[in-house]
Design a protein around this motif. Structure first.
Motif, PDB file in Angstrom:
ATOM      1  N   GLU A 141     -68.653 -27.896 -24.593  1.00  0.00           N
ATOM      2  CA  GLU A 141     -67.239 -28.217 -24.802  1.00  0.00           C
ATOM      3  C   GLU A 141     -66.415 -27.004 -25.237  1.00  0.00           C
ATOM      4  O   GLU A 141     -65.337 -26.757 -24.701  1.00  0.00           O
ATOM      5  CB  GLU A 141     -67.103 -29.343 -25.826  1.00  0.00           C
ATOM      6  CG  GLU A 141     -65.686 -29.834 -25.951  1.00  0.00           C
ATOM      7  CD  GLU A 141     -65.576 -31.046 -26.858  1.00  0.00           C
ATOM      8  OE1 GLU A 141     -64.489 -31.231 -27.401  1.00  0.00           O
ATOM      9  OE2 GLU A 141     -66.557 -31.788 -27.019  1.00  0.00           O
TER      10      GLU A 141
ATOM     11  N   GLN B 225     -63.339 -25.173 -23.200  1.00  0.00           N
ATOM     12  CA  GLN B 225     -62.004 -25.026 -23.779  1.00  0.00           C
ATOM     13  C   GLN B 225     -61.536 -23.574 -23.693  1.00  0.00           C
ATOM     14  O   GLN B 225     -60.366 -23.303 -23.394  1.00  0.00           O
ATOM     15  CB  GLN B 225     -61.986 -25.505 -25.237  1.00  0.00           C
ATOM     16  CG  GLN B 225     -62.040 -27.005 -25.374  1.00  0.00           C
ATOM     17  CD  GLN B 225     -60.832 -27.682 -24.730  1.00  0.00           C
ATOM     18  OE1 GLN B 225     -59.695 -27.321 -24.960  1.00  0.00           O
ATOM     19  NE2 GLN B 225     -61.111 -28.669 -23.898  1.00  0.00           N
TER      20      GLN B 225
ATOM     21  N   HIS C 290     -58.171 -22.521 -21.531  1.00  0.00           N
ATOM     22  CA  HIS C 290     -57.013 -21.843 -22.119  1.00  0.00           C
ATOM     23  C   HIS C 290     -56.886 -20.396 -21.633  1.00  0.00           C
ATOM     24  O   HIS C 290     -55.772 -19.916 -21.406  1.00  0.00           O
ATOM     25  CB  HIS C 290     -57.083 -21.901 -23.646  1.00  0.00           C
ATOM     26  CG  HIS C 290     -56.872 -23.276 -24.186  1.00  0.00           C
ATOM     27  ND1 HIS C 290     -55.686 -23.958 -24.043  1.00  0.00           N
ATOM     28  CD2 HIS C 290     -57.709 -24.114 -24.848  1.00  0.00           C
ATOM     29  CE1 HIS C 290     -55.786 -25.146 -24.606  1.00  0.00           C
ATOM     30  NE2 HIS C 290     -57.018 -25.270 -25.090  1.00  0.00           N
TER      31      HIS C 290
ATOM     32  N   THR D  21     -60.569 -21.422 -30.541  1.00  0.00           N
ATOM     33  CA  THR D  21     -61.875 -21.988 -30.199  1.00  0.00           C
ATOM     34  C   THR D  21     -62.966 -20.945 -30.389  1.00  0.00           C
ATOM     35  O   THR D  21     -64.030 -21.230 -30.961  1.00  0.00           O
ATOM     36  CB  THR D  21     -61.874 -22.514 -28.752  1.00  0.00           C
ATOM     37  OG1 THR D  21     -60.837 -23.480 -28.618  1.00  0.00           O
ATOM     38  CG2 THR D  21     -63.206 -23.137 -28.387  1.00  0.00           C
TER      39      THR D  21
END
Length: 109
Positions: free
Chosen positions: A7, A11, A15, A55
Motif C-alpha cells: 500500500e 501511494q 503521488h 508516505t
C-alpha cells in the motif's frame, strides 16, 4: 499477495506520478505563454510531491523505530518514481522561468 505490504509503495507511485505529470503540464503551459496555468501546475506538483514524501517519511520513521520495512521490487520502483518526479519538478520550475524570460525578451523586441 499481502496488499497492505504494498500500500505505501503504491501511494508513493500514485503521488509521484501525479507530481511528475503536473510538472510536465507546467512546462507545456509555459511554452504556450500561459504562466498562470504553469504556476498552478507547479503548485499541484509540489502538493503531490509532499504527499509522496509524507508516505516515504512514514516508512523511514517506522524503520527508525524498529519496524522492519521489507524492501521489494515495488518499493524500489516507487522510490525510482519519486526520484524522477523530484527531478521533473526541479527542471519544470527552471523551464517555466526560462519561458517567462523568453516571453519578456520577445515582448521587448
Amino acid at each position: 499477495m499481502e496488499e497492505a505490504k504494498y500500500e505505501n509503495a503504491m501511494q508513493i507511485i500514485l503521488h509521484a506520478g501525479d507530481a511528475k505529470s503536473s510538472a510536465l503540464m507546467a512546462v507545456d503551459a509555459a511554452a504556450e505563454g500561459d504562466f498562470a496555468a504553469a504556476e498552478d501546475h507547479l503548485r499541484e506538483s509540489q502538493e503531490e510531491m509532499h504527499a509522496a514524501h509524507e508516505t516515504q517519511l512514514s516508512l523511514i520513521q517506522g524503520e527508525a523505530s524498529g519496524q522492519h520495512v521489507e524492501v521489494n521490487v515495488i518499493l524500489v520502483h516507487a522510490q525510482d518514481h519519486l526520484t524522477m518526479a523530484i527531478m521533473a519538478s526541479d527542471l519544470a520550475e527552471r523551464m517555466v522561468e526560462m519561458y517567462r524570460r523568453m516571453a519578456k525578451l520577445e515582448a521587448g523586441a
